[in-house]
Design a protein around this motif. Sequence first.
Motif, mmCIF file in Angstrom:
data_model
loop_
_atom_site.group_PDB
_atom_site.id
_atom_site.type_symbol
_atom_site.label_atom_id
_atom_site.label_comp_id
_atom_site.label_asym_id
_atom_site.label_seq_id
_atom_site.Cartn_x
_atom_site.Cartn_y
_atom_site.Cartn_z
ATOM 1 N N GLU A 134 0.516 -1.565 0.322
ATOM 2 C CA GLU A 134 -0.180 0.184 0.504
ATOM 3 C C GLU A 134 1.447 1.365 0.244
ATOM 4 N N ASP A 135 0.299 1.814 -0.398
ATOM 5 C CA ASP A 135 1.136 3.565 -0.600
ATOM 6 C C ASP A 135 0.785 4.300 0.561
ATOM 7 N N THR A 136 0.833 5.223 0.824
ATOM 8 C CA THR A 136 1.280 5.814 2.444
ATOM 9 C C THR A 136 1.429 7.356 1.871
ATOM 10 N N LYS A 137 0.647 8.331 2.621
ATOM 11 C CA LYS A 137 1.521 9.766 3.117
ATOM 12 C C LYS A 137 1.083 10.464 4.051
ATOM 13 N N PHE A 138 1.870 10.961 4.532
ATOM 14 C CA PHE A 138 2.255 11.165 6.001
ATOM 15 C C PHE A 138 1.241 10.586 7.366
ATOM 16 N N GLY A 139 1.318 8.895 6.911
ATOM 17 C CA GLY A 139 1.205 7.598 7.923
ATOM 18 C C GLY A 139 0.195 7.469 7.667
ATOM 19 N N LEU A 140 -0.356 7.625 6.887
ATOM 20 C CA LEU A 140 -2.125 7.355 6.150
ATOM 21 C C LEU A 140 -2.216 6.877 5.134
ATOM 22 N N LEU A 141 -3.051 5.958 4.329
ATOM 23 C CA LEU A 141 -3.031 4.973 2.921
ATOM 24 C C LEU A 141 -3.308 6.350 2.295
ATOM 25 N N ASP A 142 -3.098 6.321 1.412
ATOM 26 C CA ASP A 142 -3.246 7.615 -0.088
ATOM 27 C C ASP A 142 -3.994 6.741 -1.530
ATOM 28 N N GLU A 143 -5.070 6.858 -0.261
ATOM 29 C CA GLU A 143 -6.178 6.419 -1.479
ATOM 30 C C GLU A 143 -6.854 6.836 -3.540
ATOM 31 N N ILE A 144 -6.026 8.262 -3.179
ATOM 32 C CA ILE A 144 -5.952 8.807 -4.497
ATOM 33 C C ILE A 144 -5.032 8.218 -5.551
ATOM 34 N N THR A 145 -4.322 7.769 -4.788
ATOM 35 C CA THR A 145 -2.840 7.812 -6.056
ATOM 36 C C THR A 145 -2.923 6.512 -6.050
ATOM 37 N N MET A 146 -3.583 5.551 -4.940
ATOM 38 C CA MET A 146 -3.465 3.959 -5.335
ATOM 39 C C MET A 146 -4.772 4.014 -6.286
ATOM 40 N N GLU A 147 -6.056 4.635 -6.283
ATOM 41 C CA GLU A 147 -6.860 4.329 -7.093
ATOM 42 C C GLU A 147 -6.231 5.064 -8.477
ATOM 43 N N LEU A 148 -6.131 6.245 -8.593
ATOM 44 C CA LEU A 148 -5.855 6.823 -9.836
ATOM 45 C C LEU A 148 -4.236 5.057 -10.222
ATOM 46 N N ALA A 149 -3.773 4.877 -9.894
ATOM 47 C CA ALA A 149 -2.710 4.030 -10.628
ATOM 48 C C ALA A 149 -3.348 2.873 -10.930
ATOM 49 N N THR A 150 -4.346 2.684 -10.389
ATOM 50 C CA THR A 150 -5.621 1.755 -10.702
ATOM 51 C C THR A 150 -6.108 1.531 -11.968
ATOM 52 N N VAL A 151 -6.920 2.065 -12.147
ATOM 53 C CA VAL A 151 -7.350 3.413 -12.944
ATOM 54 C C VAL A 151 -6.861 3.200 -14.645
ATOM 55 N N GLN A 152 -5.166 3.571 -14.537
ATOM 56 C CA GLN A 152 -4.555 3.941 -15.222
ATOM 57 C C GLN A 152 -3.413 2.136 -15.687
ATOM 58 N N THR A 153 -3.968 0.865 -15.340
ATOM 59 C CA THR A 153 -3.198 0.303 -14.939
ATOM 60 C C THR A 153 -4.588 -0.552 -16.082
ATOM 61 N N LEU A 154 -5.106 -0.880 -15.041
ATOM 62 C CA LEU A 154 -6.478 -1.344 -16.186
ATOM 63 C C LEU A 154 -7.016 -0.675 -17.719
ATOM 64 N N LYS A 155 -6.793 0.289 -18.035
ATOM 65 C CA LYS A 155 -6.956 1.631 -19.061
ATOM 66 C C LYS A 155 -5.657 0.394 -19.958
ATOM 67 N N ASP A 156 -4.293 1.340 -19.684
ATOM 68 C CA ASP A 156 -3.091 0.526 -19.787
ATOM 69 C C ASP A 156 -3.220 -1.200 -20.854
ATOM 70 N N LEU A 157 -3.970 -2.134 -20.723
ATOM 71 C CA LEU A 157 -4.653 -3.403 -20.706
ATOM 72 C C LEU A 157 -5.549 -3.506 -21.460
ATOM 73 N N ALA A 158 -6.432 -2.206 -21.594
ATOM 74 C CA ALA A 158 -8.019 -1.983 -22.465
ATOM 75 C C ALA A 158 -8.897 -2.919 -21.278
ATOM 76 N N VAL A 159 -8.666 -2.729 -20.327
ATOM 77 C CA VAL A 159 -9.677 -3.593 -18.954
ATOM 78 C C VAL A 159 -10.977 -3.007 -19.531
ATOM 79 N N SER A 160 -11.683 -2.696 -19.794
ATOM 80 C CA SER A 160 -12.705 -1.440 -19.896
ATOM 81 C C SER A 160 -14.401 -2.205 -19.017
ATOM 82 N N THR A 161 -14.500 -3.703 -19.146
ATOM 83 C CA THR A 161 -16.125 -3.897 -18.350
ATOM 84 C C THR A 161 -16.035 -3.850 -17.122
#
Length: 282
Positions: A134-161
């Motif tokens: 997990e990515d952290t920021k100031f000792g807390l989970l960095d939910e925004i960064t992880m969510e954006l990375a997930t969206v980009q990875t799925l997009k790169d693999l053309a996972v659209s469903t």
Amino acid sequence: MTPTPGLQGDNVALTSDPRHSGSGVGASPSDFLLSLRGISKSFGAVQAMTNVDLDIPEGQVTALIGDNGAGKSTLIKAISGIWAPSSGTMYWRGNEVHIHTPRAASELGIATVYQDLALCDNLDIVQNMFLGMEDTKFGLLDEITMELATVQTLKDLAVSTVKSVRQRVESLSGGQRQAVAVARAVMRESKLVILDEPTAALGVSQTAQVLALIKRLASRGISVLVISHNLSDVFAVADRIAVMYLGSIVSSGPIANYDTTSAVEIITTGASHHAASSASIK
């Protein structure tokens, strides 16, 4: 050559046994991403693998096929660091390596997606993608960064469903689950992705999605080792085939050297008189 973490020596090369057909006479491990030479594994008096030679090129799909009990699971567990070989040598980009733990395999860039996918149904896609890293920021989970990375990875693999990366995995179809498991491997910058029966128990449309995903991995320069009993799937995506019989690789080579008839004959008897190229058979 820049040393790779975990390597035991630099520029170690070994000419393949000329009897081995997987890469042709004179092929060197330095020509491939991963090369196995003389890999054997025994469990007490039981010999599960004997003198396995296998070459996996970069950016190609290699299909490992064979009947139940042929040794496929033992082989992928040796590559994945679950079971250390009893003898033999592994080479990663021409350098001798010792993969004795799953962590060592991961550090090299080897990711294995087993048939059960190892996903947590009660967590969403983002949480599964980053589970244990997990990515952290100031000792807390960095939910925004992880969510954006997930969206980009799925997009790169053309996972659209997938409707939302915040869906729980339990709500996903079999094909979508497979896509998430593969995307997790890609996000961890894996160079070799091993897929164990990736289309087992999937419907026609979901199987098509997974096969398209495998092709996209290869197009991105990622090597794929697919273990499958479905020869239709194998011939749809593989660049190369390796056939195991009674714990040994008895035939390997480009997909063009095989057809369904010859593949089935090698799987069941360990030899074939119908292969397109007799040079592909030991």
